[in-house]
Every structure is written in structure tokens, then in C-alpha cells.
Design a protein around this motif. Structure first.
Motif, short mmCIF file in Angstrom:
data_model
loop_
_atom_site.label_atom_id
_atom_site.label_comp_id
_atom_site.label_asym_id
_atom_site.label_seq_id
_atom_site.Cartn_x
_atom_site.Cartn_y
_atom_site.Cartn_z
N ALA A 138 0.80 -1.21 -0.07
CA ALA A 138 0.09 0.03 0.22
C ALA A 138 0.84 1.39 -0.05
O ALA A 138 0.63 2.22 -0.70
CB ALA A 138 -0.95 0.06 1.24
N LEU A 139 1.91 1.22 0.68
CA LEU A 139 2.75 2.51 0.67
C LEU A 139 3.24 2.63 -0.54
O LEU A 139 3.43 3.80 -1.33
CB LEU A 139 4.11 2.24 1.90
N GLN A 182 2.30 1.72 -3.54
CA GLN A 182 1.24 2.05 -4.43
C GLN A 182 0.92 3.69 -4.22
O GLN A 182 1.00 4.37 -5.16
CB GLN A 182 -0.07 1.27 -4.37
N ALA A 183 0.92 4.30 -2.95
CA ALA A 183 0.67 5.48 -2.63
C ALA A 183 1.98 6.32 -3.20
O ALA A 183 1.47 7.64 -3.64
CB ALA A 183 0.43 5.77 -1.29
#
Length: 491
Positions: free
Chosen positions: A377-378, A380-381
Motif C-alpha cells: 500500500a505504501l 502504491q501510494a
């Protein structure tokens, strides 16, 4: 996320002994330079980055500070290991000096007290502190993170511990369980002796079962330690018969910073303010991770990949369920820490969890499974892959313990340096100095740090010129219970 680094290193002579020269004047004032100070000893430099939104920017600044220091220390080196270089007799290890102001004198007296209480040798152990924050976290959120960090920090000792051996002179006269390797002593499966029984440990502080269930309880237990008389320290006395100061106080802790732990809740303080008062008044601002060894194979002691793993690990600690701690769990966590520090790479090693035992590897795999989606998630962000790569590298290390820094240290010692810890660390320190001094370091960068150093000297002089209070009055006022603040009113 915001992060910054504080890195301690001993200044060592080319032959591997402790440099007994004063803190180099060209580096400015150890009292007021925001980037370059000293820790316990005049010979122990501490390098401090600013606060960064980017891991790469943090590493870049830490690298530039190193380059400026190397330009100022002549033929001396920065010792690349957490465990110290060759040390002189205890009483000749020089305490940090910070000038004639009351605040400067108090810093030196505090260090004198540490020497009396724990011995100066222990204080020369060095490490990296990783300071981390995230906007919008409440006090309860930070303490939830801290409880989980304390439960799971064995993983960091296993993955990044790099101090499985010491020079035999370090433990002269002390009981230990280390094995002989000629001029060195080691633990065959050790990871981080710095975080074990020979490292930053205190029998006096082991009586403190500090709870991390909330700011109010934490502050109350810390205040108790700061105000409770301790007979062994009362015997030392605040002053010796000649009137010279032995320590700041005779309580179990002289000041807040004396409290050892793998992680601390922190808040930037105002001038003259007590850290506990700042926490109570304005709440937790960031956490200070204190269990990271210097990696002797990396130029600045830590890599960007390790920082990214820490970011994911801290997020996992924050976002996972975090039940309240108990005295029984606190005691079990201490045993897990010592077991991992001394025997972390031992096949089948078991740790305590929920009143039962689980293998270190099994527990570590569960933690990495929890970190994996957070890393994705990190990435991707942020449009990166670095966090997932950091977790994947940790999985590889877990499955191949011979590739861990602690194993590599022992392999290099035995295969290249005849089993000598001092020779291994001396050679690595010399190589690191050569590497960093050969890299580009612009005149503009040098001028920047030189300007900061000059400004810090002027700032120290101004502090000294403004002092009018006798030191004893200053000491008593600073240590007054009222300065610790009252029950917390912060969120």
C-alpha cells in the motif's frame, strides 16, 4: 511519515584505540550544533539529521554530515561498530564537555553520574536512534504502537543486530557468558550484544516495570523513578568531599534520558523544560527507536532499505491490535530481548508469547506476513517498490541466517582477521573513511556545515554570557518536582 536519525560513533585512532583528543573545534559547539554533538564521551560523536519526509533525503543528509566530520578529524576514524574500540582504563575515558554555562555543566555532571552508576565502558556503546512520526496520531495511538513495538522488536534485533562479538578488554572483571575467540569474545548465535545483558542494562532500572498503557501511567512511573531515593546512589552522593559533583541527583534516575528502553515517546522541548513536562503538557510528538545497531558494512551505519523496513514495521505496530501490557508480559519481553540478543540465530530458538512458547522464526514470519500488504500500500501510494523490496529482503534474511549482519561480522572476523574483533572493526572503519572521503562533497556543502559550526560557537558564548545563577541553585531548581508537570491534560 517523517523520520530523522541520531547516530553515535566513537572517534578511534588508526590502530584501533580510543581517540582521547577533545571534540574538534572546527565541528563547533557540542552544546548547540544541531547536526554534530557528542553523546556520553568527548570521544563519542553524535550525528543528527533534520526531519525528513523522504528516506533518501535523510540518508543523503546523514552522508554529508559524515563527510564534513571526516574532513575535520585528521587521521582519526569513526568506529563503525556498536561495540567499542580499544578502551583505556575506565576513569580515563573522557566525559563530554559543554562549556561553563549551567546547562553545559549539568550535561557533564549527568555524564559523571552515569560513569559512577554504570561504569564508563558501558556508555561507550554506540547505536542509531530512528525518530519517527505520523500526523494525527493521538497519545493513545502512539502508546499502542509502543506496546506492539516492544512485543515485536526481537525481529529488529534478529534482522539488523550487528554486534555478536566484543574485545575481551570490554568485559574485563565482569561476569559474562561469552565464548573465547582469542583476543575477542563472542556468542556463536548472537545478534546484538549491545541490546543484551552486557549492553545498556541496569540492575537498578530492572526494578522499574514501566507500563506503556497510556501517557498518564507512563508519566507517573517515570516521575516515581525520578524522585525515588536509591540507596546505592545516595551512597555516592551528589558531591564528593572536595565539593566536586559526582552526579545530578541520588534518585533512581537523575533525569529522564537515563531511562533505558528499546523505544521512547518523545516531544521537542522548550529551552530549560523537562522532557516529562513537555510530554504531559503537549503530548507525544514522535517515537524514538533505540534498538538499532550500527551496521559496519554500510557507510553511514544504516541503509535506505533498512529505514523503509522500519517505516513499514512501525506502521504495522500502529495499526495492529495492541492489548494492554502487564507486569508479567513486561518481564517476558525482557527475557525475549535477552534471548534474541544472545542466541537469536540459534536454530529452533523459542520465545515467550501469551504464556506459551513459539519459535522466533514462526513469529517473525507472522509479522512479515502482516507487513507485506502495508508495504504494498505504501509503494502504491508513493509510486515506488522500495517498501515491498525491504520486506522481501527481510524474508530472505529470515530464511538464510548466515546472511544476517551478525553472522557476516563473525565470518569476516574469523576468515579475514584471525578472530580479532578490533582488527575487523578497524579495517572496516578505515575502508568506510576512505569510501566517504572519496565521494563528492561540494564546497557549498562544506561551507554550509562550517557556517552552522561557527553559529553554534556564538550561541554557546551567548548562553554562557547570560548565566547569572549559581550552579547549585540551577541544579536544585531544574530538579524540582514541580518542573515535571502535573497529570496529563493532553489528548
Amino acid at each position: 511519515m517523517r523520520r530523522g536519525v541520531e547516530k553515535e560513533s566513537l572517534r578511534a585512532l588508526p590502530q584501533g584505540g580510543l581517540a582521547l583528543t577533545p571534540h574538534p573545534a572546527v565541528l563547533g559547539s557540542a552544546l548547540t550544533n544541531p547536526n554534530i554533538t557528542t553523546d556520553f564521551s568527548e570521544s563519542q560523536i553524535e550525528l543528527v539529521t533534520g526531519v525528513h519526509g523522504s528516506v533518501d533525503d535523510c540518508v543523503d543528509e546523514l552522508t554529508r554530515i559524515h563527510q564534513f566530520v571526516y574532513s575535520a578529524i585528521g587521521d582519526e576514524m569513526l568506529w563503525v561498530s556498536s561495540m567499542p574500540c580499544g578502551l583505556p582504563v575506565d576513569e580515563t575515558i573522557p566525559l563530554g564537555r559543554y562549556g561553563s554555562s549551567n546547562v553545559g555543566r549539568s550535561k557533564s555532571v549527568y555524564r559523571m553520574g552515569l560513569g559512577h552508576r554504570y561504569g564508563r565502558r558501558m556508555q561507550t556503546i554506540s547505536g542509531i536512534h530512528y525518530n519517527w512520526s505520523l500526523p494525527g496520531i493521538t497519545n493513545d495511538g502512539y502508546f499502542s504502537l509502543i506496546r506492539n513495538f516492544r512485543r515485536h522488536s526481537f525481529l529488529l534485533l534478529y534482522l539488523f543486530g550487528a554486534s555478536p562479538a566484543v574485545c575481551s578488554s570490554f568485559v574485563a572483571g565482569r561476569e559474562h557468558e561469552l565464548q573465547d575467540l582469542g583476543s575477542s569474545l563472542y556468542m556463536p548465535h548472537g545478534t546484538s550484544l549491545r541490546m543484551g545483558r552486557l549492553g545498556y542494562q541496569s540492575d537498578a532500572q530492572s526494578s522499574l516495570a514501566v507500563s506503556y498503557n497510556g501517557l498518564e501511567g507512563y508519566a507517573a512511573s517515570l516521575q516515581d523513578a525520578l524522585t525515588r531515593p536509591y540507596p546505592a546512589y545516595e551512597a555516592i552522593g551528589v558531591r564528593n568531599p572536595a565539593g566536586e559533583y559526582n552526579q545530578l541527583a541520588t534518585s533512581l534516575l537523575q533525569i529522564e534520558n537515563e531511562f533505558y528502553g528499546t523505544i521512547r515517546p518523545k516531544r521537542v522541548i522548550f529551552s530549560g523544560e523537562r522532557p516529562l513536562h513537555a510530554l504531559r503538557e503537549r503530548g507525544v510528538e514522535y517515537v524514538e527507536v533505540r534498538c538499532m545497531d550500527l551496521d559496519p558494512f554500510q557507510p553511514v551505519g544504516i541503509t535506505a532499505q533498512t529505514m523503509r523496513f522500519l517505516d513499514v514495521f512501525l506502521l504495522h505496530c500502529l495499526l495492529s491490535g495492541s492489548p494492554a501490557d502487564s507486569p508479567a508480559e513486561i518481564a517476558a519481553l525482557a527475557r525475549n530481548q535477552h534471548r534474541t540478543a544472545a542466541r537469536g540465530r540459534e536454530p529452533g530458538l523459542r520465545l515467550e508469547r501469551h504464556g506459551a512458547e513459539v519459535t522466533l522464526v514462526e513469529w517473525a514470519e507472522e509479522l512479515l506476513d502482516g507487513c507485506t500488504p502495508l508495504a504494498a500500500a505504501l509503494d502504491q501510494a508513493l509510486g515506488t517498490t522500495g517498501h515491498s523490496e525491504a520486506v522481501a529482503a527481510a524474508r530472505t534474511s529470515l530464511a538464510n541466517p548466515h546472511t544476517l549482519p551478525s553472522a557476516r561480522v563473525l565470518d569476516a572476523m574469523t576468515s579475514q582477521h584471525g578472530g580479532s574483533f578490533i582488527e575487523f572493526a578497524r579495517a572496516r572503519s578505515a575502508q568506510t573513511k576512505g569510501l566517504l572521503t572519496s565521494q563528492p562533497f561540494s564546497e557549498a556543502q562544506a561551507l554550509h556545515f562550517a557556517g552552522v559550526a561557527r553559529a553554534s560557537v556564538a550561541e554557546q558564548a551567548a548562553i554562557e554570557a547570560a548565566d547569572t545563577m549559581p550552579f547549585e541553585v540551577y541544579r536544585q531548581e531544574y530538579l524540582a518536582i514541580a518542573r515535571l508537570g502535573g497529570p496529563s491534560t493532553a489528548r
